[in-house]
Write an enzyme that holds these catalytic residues in place. Structure first.
Site, PDB file in Angstrom:
ATOM      1  N   ASP A  79       0.852  -1.203   0.000  1.00 31.46           N
ATOM      2  CA  ASP A  79       0.000   0.000   0.000  1.00 31.46           C
ATOM      3  C   ASP A  79       0.882   1.245   0.000  1.00 31.46           C
ATOM      4  O   ASP A  79       2.036   1.193   0.423  1.00 31.46           O
ATOM      5  CB  ASP A  79      -0.871   0.036   1.269  1.00 31.46           C
ATOM      6  CG  ASP A  79      -1.837  -1.129   1.333  1.00 31.46           C
ATOM      7  OD1 ASP A  79      -2.152  -1.704   0.277  1.00 31.46           O
ATOM      8  OD2 ASP A  79      -2.261  -1.464   2.460  1.00 31.46           O
TER       9      ASP A  79
HETATM   10  N1  URA Z   1      -1.196  -5.943   3.944  1.00 28.60           N
HETATM   11  C1  URA Z   1      -1.704  -4.698   3.958  1.00 28.60           C
HETATM   12  O1  URA Z   1      -2.731  -4.446   4.548  1.00 28.60           O
HETATM   13  N2  URA Z   1      -1.024  -3.728   3.295  1.00 28.60           N
HETATM   14  C2  URA Z   1       0.147  -3.936   2.645  1.00 28.60           C
HETATM   15  O2  URA Z   1       0.722  -3.003   2.078  1.00 28.60           O
HETATM   16  C3  URA Z   1       0.657  -5.248   2.642  1.00 28.60           C
HETATM   17  C4  URA Z   1      -0.031  -6.216   3.311  1.00 28.60           C
END
Ligand code: URA
Length: 232
Positions: free
Chosen positions: A101
């Site tokens: 993310d």
């Molecule tokens: N899980 C999440 O919620 N976000 C990420 O970036 C990676 C794994």
């Protein structure tokens, strides 16, 4: 390998374009300008074009320490793409072997080898990813048990696969979580399902590939042969 063939494969140019680059004296091999297309180059040759050392043709594999605020896609309307942190040729051929993310930091693997990245991202291969997690509220006593049994995420049919959790610092709500799937926002959704909230998330490893301590946020390096082979 002939130098003109090397240039065609590394730069994606035609044989004729490679000959033109050579005639213009734009290419050096081991610090000497070379204009002859038939000169042989090997793995050990330092071929440089536009001040950049060109790698031997073949698949490329990198680890990047992704900083906060960058997206793992080729384009985004609101945030810079993590690709701007790489200075490589033929960027359009590279892809992320599993995204993070925009606000997640840490290990991202980047390659142009689709079969290799499939082993990281496909649910079938159950490749483990370890995250350092900081939660808003205290770590519940039942978290390890619940994460091991599987969590029911919203709008998913199946429970999550068993995950491993290790408390790092209970006073900071800090823990390590290892999961072997990669559903959308999975870690955040798992803790949301437990009634908590992820404040900060950082990926430390994928399989046995661990984010290099020497890599500052925003920097990257090539993977070693051993790291590449560890994904199987
Ligand atoms: N899980 C999440 O919620 N976000 C990420 O970036 C990676 C794994």
């Amino acid at each position: 390998m002939r130098l003109d063939k090397f240039l065609c494969e590394t730069l994606g140019v035609t044989r004729r374009e490679a000959t033109i680059l050579l005639r213009r004296g734009e290419v050096t091999v081991d610090d000497k300008v070379i204009k002859v297309a038939s000169v042989q180059v090997t793995e050990a040759s330092q071929v440089v074009w536009q001040e950049r050392r060109l790698p031997m043709p073949g698949p490329r594999y990198f680890m990047l320490h992704k900083p906060d605020g960058f997206v793992c896609s080729h384009e985004d309307s609101s945030n810079p793409t993590a690709f701007v942190l790489l200075d490589e040729i033929k960027m359009d051929k590279l892809h992320f072997a599993g995204r993070l993310d925009v606000d997640t930091t840490g290990l991202v693997l980047i390659t142009d080898d689709g079969q290799w990245s499939h082993k990281i991202t496909s649910p079938k291969h159950k490749c483990e990813k370890t995250y350092r997690v900081w939660l808003e509220d205290a770590i519940g006593d039942d978290y390890i048990e619940q994460l091991t049994s599987g969590i029911q995420l919203r709008s998913e049919k199946e429970l999550t696969l068993p995950a491993k959790m290790e408390v790092i610092d209970a006073s900071q709500n800090e823990l390590l979580l290892t999961i072997s799937e990669g559903k959308y926002h999975q870690v955040k959704r798992m803790f949301a399902a437990l009634g908590n909230k992820v404040e900060r998330l950082h990926r430390e490893s994928i399989g046995t590939i661990v984010l290099d301590n020497d890599l500052e946020p925003g920097t990257y390096r090539r993977l070693t042969a051993e790291e590449i082979a560890s994904i199987s």
